[in-house]
Design an enzyme around this catalytic site. Sequence first.
Site, mmCIF file in Angstrom:
data_model
loop_
_atom_site.group_PDB
_atom_site.id
_atom_site.type_symbol
_atom_site.label_atom_id
_atom_site.label_comp_id
_atom_site.label_asym_id
_atom_site.label_seq_id
_atom_site.Cartn_x
_atom_site.Cartn_y
_atom_site.Cartn_z
ATOM 1 N N SER A 119 0.819 -1.215 0.000
ATOM 2 C CA SER A 119 0.000 0.000 0.000
ATOM 3 C C SER A 119 0.849 1.259 0.000
ATOM 4 C CB SER A 119 -0.853 0.039 1.271
ATOM 5 O OG SER A 119 -1.768 -1.001 1.294
ATOM 6 N N HIS A 140 -0.790 -2.715 -7.361
ATOM 7 C CA HIS A 140 -1.554 -2.376 -6.155
ATOM 8 C C HIS A 140 -3.054 -2.442 -6.419
ATOM 9 C CE1 HIS A 140 -2.640 0.847 -2.941
ATOM 10 N NE2 HIS A 140 -2.760 -0.370 -2.451
ATOM 11 N N GLU A 152 -3.283 0.224 -9.296
ATOM 12 C CA GLU A 152 -2.171 1.173 -9.483
ATOM 13 C C GLU A 152 -0.938 0.378 -9.893
ATOM 14 O OE1 GLU A 152 -2.243 5.020 -6.600
ATOM 15 O OE2 GLU A 152 -2.001 3.145 -5.562
ATOM 16 N N ASN A 190 -3.409 6.088 -1.737
ATOM 17 C CA ASN A 190 -3.215 6.167 -0.290
ATOM 18 C C ASN A 190 -2.554 7.467 0.162
ATOM 19 O OD1 ASN A 190 -4.507 3.786 0.210
ATOM 20 N ND2 ASN A 190 -2.654 2.550 -0.002
HETATM 21 C C1 LIG Z 1 -5.421 0.540 1.708
HETATM 22 C C2 LIG Z 1 -5.050 0.418 0.286
HETATM 23 O O1 LIG Z 1 -3.871 0.090 -0.009
HETATM 24 C C3 LIG Z 1 -5.936 0.764 -0.850
HETATM 25 C C4 LIG Z 1 -7.395 0.500 -0.672
HETATM 26 O O2 LIG Z 1 -7.888 -0.521 -1.073
HETATM 27 S S1 LIG Z 1 -8.247 1.675 0.125
HETATM 28 C C5 LIG Z 1 -9.890 1.053 0.179
HETATM 29 C C6 LIG Z 1 -10.600 1.288 -1.114
HETATM 30 N N1 LIG Z 1 -11.946 0.784 -0.995
HETATM 31 C C7 LIG Z 1 -12.984 1.568 -0.697
HETATM 32 O O3 LIG Z 1 -12.846 2.775 -0.546
HETATM 33 C C8 LIG Z 1 -14.278 0.855 -0.530
HETATM 34 C C9 LIG Z 1 -15.401 1.792 -0.185
HETATM 35 N N2 LIG Z 1 -16.650 1.052 -0.079
HETATM 36 C C10 LIG Z 1 -17.380 0.708 -1.168
HETATM 37 O O4 LIG Z 1 -17.055 1.050 -2.302
HETATM 38 C C11 LIG Z 1 -18.640 -0.067 -0.916
HETATM 39 O O5 LIG Z 1 -19.041 0.121 0.410
HETATM 40 C C12 LIG Z 1 -18.459 -1.611 -1.200
HETATM 41 C C13 LIG Z 1 -18.172 -1.823 -2.682
HETATM 42 C C14 LIG Z 1 -17.362 -2.229 -0.361
HETATM 43 C C15 LIG Z 1 -19.751 -2.335 -0.820
HETATM 44 O O6 LIG Z 1 -20.779 -1.736 -1.547
HETATM 45 P P1 LIG Z 1 -22.306 -1.856 -1.091
HETATM 46 O O7 LIG Z 1 -23.116 -1.355 -2.214
HETATM 47 O O8 LIG Z 1 -22.490 -1.279 0.246
HETATM 48 O O9 LIG Z 1 -22.433 -3.358 -0.798
HETATM 49 P P2 LIG Z 1 -23.247 -4.502 -1.451
HETATM 50 O O10 LIG Z 1 -24.443 -4.039 -2.198
HETATM 51 O O11 LIG Z 1 -23.438 -5.444 -0.312
HETATM 52 O O12 LIG Z 1 -22.172 -5.123 -2.466
HETATM 53 C C16 LIG Z 1 -21.977 -4.687 -3.779
HETATM 54 C C17 LIG Z 1 -21.225 -5.781 -4.476
HETATM 55 O O13 LIG Z 1 -19.926 -5.901 -3.883
HETATM 56 C C18 LIG Z 1 -19.687 -7.241 -3.424
HETATM 57 N N3 LIG Z 1 -18.893 -7.143 -2.201
HETATM 58 C C19 LIG Z 1 -19.126 -6.346 -1.134
HETATM 59 N N4 LIG Z 1 -18.168 -6.511 -0.211
HETATM 60 C C20 LIG Z 1 -17.313 -7.439 -0.714
HETATM 61 C C21 LIG Z 1 -16.130 -8.040 -0.233
HETATM 62 N N5 LIG Z 1 -15.588 -7.683 0.949
HETATM 63 N N6 LIG Z 1 -15.511 -8.943 -1.016
HETATM 64 C C22 LIG Z 1 -16.011 -9.302 -2.210
HETATM 65 N N7 LIG Z 1 -17.136 -8.763 -2.724
HETATM 66 C C23 LIG Z 1 -17.779 -7.846 -1.973
HETATM 67 C C24 LIG Z 1 -21.064 -7.785 -3.171
HETATM 68 O O14 LIG Z 1 -21.082 -9.195 -3.268
HETATM 69 C C25 LIG Z 1 -21.855 -7.174 -4.296
HETATM 70 O O15 LIG Z 1 -21.587 -7.896 -5.496
HETATM 71 P P3 LIG Z 1 -22.742 -8.261 -6.525
HETATM 72 O O16 LIG Z 1 -23.286 -6.926 -6.974
HETATM 73 O O17 LIG Z 1 -22.010 -9.003 -7.591
HETATM 74 O O18 LIG Z 1 -23.726 -9.082 -5.765
HETATM 75 N N1 LIG Z 2 -6.349 -3.935 3.473
HETATM 76 C C1 LIG Z 2 -6.440 -3.186 2.414
HETATM 77 O O1 LIG Z 2 -7.440 -2.484 2.225
HETATM 78 C C2 LIG Z 2 -5.342 -3.183 1.412
HETATM 79 C C3 LIG Z 2 -4.125 -3.751 1.696
HETATM 80 N N2 LIG Z 2 -3.143 -3.750 0.756
HETATM 81 C C4 LIG Z 2 -1.853 -4.365 1.037
HETATM 82 O O2 LIG Z 2 -1.984 -5.764 0.835
HETATM 83 C C5 LIG Z 2 -1.088 -6.467 1.719
HETATM 84 C C6 LIG Z 2 -1.903 -7.461 2.527
HETATM 85 O O3 LIG Z 2 -2.891 -6.764 3.267
HETATM 86 P P1 LIG Z 2 -4.199 -7.469 3.815
HETATM 87 O O4 LIG Z 2 -4.585 -8.595 2.940
HETATM 88 O O5 LIG Z 2 -5.162 -6.401 4.113
HETATM 89 O O6 LIG Z 2 -3.658 -8.044 5.197
HETATM 90 P P2 LIG Z 2 -4.171 -9.293 6.028
HETATM 91 O O7 LIG Z 2 -3.688 -9.073 7.418
HETATM 92 O O8 LIG Z 2 -5.614 -9.543 5.780
HETATM 93 O O9 LIG Z 2 -3.394 -10.508 5.353
HETATM 94 C C7 LIG Z 2 -2.011 -10.619 5.356
HETATM 95 C C8 LIG Z 2 -1.698 -12.091 5.279
HETATM 96 O O10 LIG Z 2 -0.288 -12.245 5.130
HETATM 97 C C9 LIG Z 2 0.097 -13.285 6.003
HETATM 98 N N3 LIG Z 2 1.516 -13.253 6.287
HETATM 99 C C10 LIG Z 2 2.175 -12.685 7.327
HETATM 100 N N4 LIG Z 2 3.492 -12.948 7.217
HETATM 101 C C11 LIG Z 2 3.657 -13.688 6.099
HETATM 102 C C12 LIG Z 2 4.762 -14.307 5.486
HETATM 103 N N5 LIG Z 2 5.987 -14.196 5.988
HETATM 104 N N6 LIG Z 2 4.574 -15.024 4.368
HETATM 105 C C13 LIG Z 2 3.340 -15.149 3.840
HETATM 106 N N7 LIG Z 2 2.249 -14.603 4.386
HETATM 107 C C14 LIG Z 2 2.404 -13.880 5.498
HETATM 108 C C15 LIG Z 2 -0.762 -13.060 7.217
HETATM 109 O O11 LIG Z 2 -0.747 -14.179 8.081
HETATM 110 P P3 LIG Z 2 -0.859 -13.867 9.693
HETATM 111 O O12 LIG Z 2 -2.205 -13.254 9.878
HETATM 112 O O13 LIG Z 2 -0.718 -15.228 10.290
HETATM 113 O O14 LIG Z 2 0.257 -12.921 10.044
HETATM 114 C C16 LIG Z 2 -2.110 -12.833 6.562
HETATM 115 O O15 LIG Z 2 -2.767 -14.028 6.234
HETATM 116 C C17 LIG Z 2 -0.382 -5.400 2.544
HETATM 117 O O16 LIG Z 2 0.842 -5.074 1.931
HETATM 118 C C18 LIG Z 2 -1.366 -4.231 2.469
HETATM 119 O O17 LIG Z 2 -0.758 -2.989 2.667
HETATM 120 C C19 LIG Z 2 -3.319 -3.224 -0.499
HETATM 121 C C20 LIG Z 2 -4.520 -2.681 -0.844
HETATM 122 C C21 LIG Z 2 -5.626 -2.585 0.102
#
Ligand SMILES: CC(=O)CC(=O)SCCNC(=O)CCNC(=O)[C@H](O)C(C)(C)COP(=O)(O)OP(=O)(O)OC[C@H]1O[C@@H](n2cnc3c(N)ncnc32)[C@H](O)[C@@H]1OP(=O)(O)O
Ligand SMILES: NC(=O)C1=CN([C@@H]2O[C@H](COP(=O)(O)OP(=O)(O)OC[C@H]3O[C@@H](n4cnc5c(N)ncnc54)[C@H](OP(=O)(O)O)[C@@H]3O)[C@@H](O)[C@H]2O)C=CC1
Length: 291
Positions: A119, A140, A152, A190
């Site tokens: 991320s 990403h 990304e 992010n």
């Molecule tokens: C941290 C990082 O590195 C980067 C990041 O990812 S940052 C996070 C970016 N993500 C966001 O900002 C998500 C924001 N939230 C949303 O867009 C919406 O709330 C959401 C898409 C998650 C759910 O939308 P919603 O309309 O409230 O839910 P809902 O109607 O139940 O679901 C819509 C669809 O998504 C699917 N879905 C929802 N949550 C899901 C999940 N966790 N996994 C898989 N599918 C999912 C549902 O099955 C549904 O699919 P179908 O239309 O095919 O049946």
């Molecule tokens: N969460 C998000 O919204 C997003 C996350 N990311 C990135 O994706 C990556 C994974 O995040 P996310 O899936 O949320 O995290 P989770 O905590 O859900 O999953 C991470 C997984 O990696 C496992 N793990 C830890 N150490 C090792 C290792 N040495 N070898 C293999 N697997 C290992 C963990 O096991 P255990 O639990 O036993 O430690 C766990 O099952 C991170 O780099 C995160 O920044 C990118 C986009 C969105």
Amino acid sequence: MQIKKVGVIGAGQMGNGIAHVCALAGYDVGLYDVSKERIEAGLATINGNLARRVRSGKLSEAERDATLSRIKAVPAYEGFGDYDLVIESAVEDEQVKRKIYQALCPHLKPECLVGSNTSSISITRLAAATDRPEKFMGIHFMNPVPVMELVELIRGIATDEATFSVAKEFASSLKKTIAVSEDFPAFIVNRILLPMINEAIYTLYEGVGGVEAIDTAMKLGARHPMGPLELADFIGLDTCLSVMQVLHDGLADSKYRPCPLLVKYVEAGWLGRKTNRGFYDYRGETPIPTR
Ligand SMILES: CC(=O)CC(=O)SCCNC(=O)CCNC(=O)[C@H](O)C(C)(C)COP(=O)(O)OP(=O)(O)OC[C@H]1O[C@@H](n2cnc3c(N)ncnc32)[C@H](O)[C@@H]1OP(=O)(O)O
Ligand SMILES: NC(=O)C1=CN([C@@H]2O[C@H](COP(=O)(O)OP(=O)(O)OC[C@H]3O[C@@H](n4cnc5c(N)ncnc54)[C@H](OP(=O)(O)O)[C@@H]3O)[C@@H](O)[C@H]2O)C=CC1
């Protein structure tokens, strides 16, 4: 280069989502995690998500079965010897990722590409921990992977054009839209999203509003699909904190200082949905704000 077999390291919420979309697009997928239980939990989530799509009529049972049959558990790095691309999606911790590459790379064929779903962490630095920096990229995905349309792509200083071109084709084959980011801390999404979430946590910390007020304000006042605190719980508070630390360290600007309340939640082990408690408590039928 033609990608046929895709390995995924880490079967957590992102890893299982990546495996899901790759198998759906026709790739043979190998899923690895630290334990058999973790891999099985990832496979169970994929199963549940595909079953939901079948129920809503978006996928046939035959397509679901074919998708599942393309995913297999890979219990050891030796199993990735004939893979074309391996995407690492383990925890957001640079030391963990570096150790994974050092253990993984000796088992890969020379032409295998390596991607990280990090991320925030420098792709150039991660690439330097591999034996193939020119074949390493940031790929990403966004959470939830099966739903979000963006990927990304981030090149490190050494990434070659052939690798970038294959990564673009690969992301397009998953029906994702690409945004290319330079290799700066937390890239594009992010760099913008996490400071907003951190600010929401400061807003809570300073008592400007409670959890529900902040989330309602941003959902109804700015039309965000989830409030920032609900989204933080969804991403994982450990990941949110790691991203803020990378921004703070990498850009040396106090505006990225992680909110002390975020630190406290992570120290408590309240990591959001994955531990059933964060800014909301998910242990009952409906989430209850914890502040
Ligand atoms: C941290 C990082 O590195 C980067 C990041 O990812 S940052 C996070 C970016 N993500 C966001 O900002 C998500 C924001 N939230 C949303 O867009 C919406 O709330 C959401 C898409 C998650 C759910 O939308 P919603 O309309 O409230 O839910 P809902 O109607 O139940 O679901 C819509 C669809 O998504 C699917 N879905 C929802 N949550 C899901 C999940 N966790 N996994 C898989 N599918 C999912 C549902 O099955 C549904 O699919 P179908 O239309 O095919 O049946
Ligand atoms: N969460 C998000 O919204 C997003 C996350 N990311 C990135 O994706 C990556 C994974 O995040 P996310 O899936 O949320 O995290 P989770 O905590 O859900 O999953 C991470 C997984 O990696 C496992 N793990 C830890 N150490 C090792 C290792 N040495 N070898 C293999 N697997 C290992 C963990 O096991 P255990 O639990 O036993 O430690 C766990 O099952 C991170 O780099 C995160 O920044 C990118 C986009 C969105």
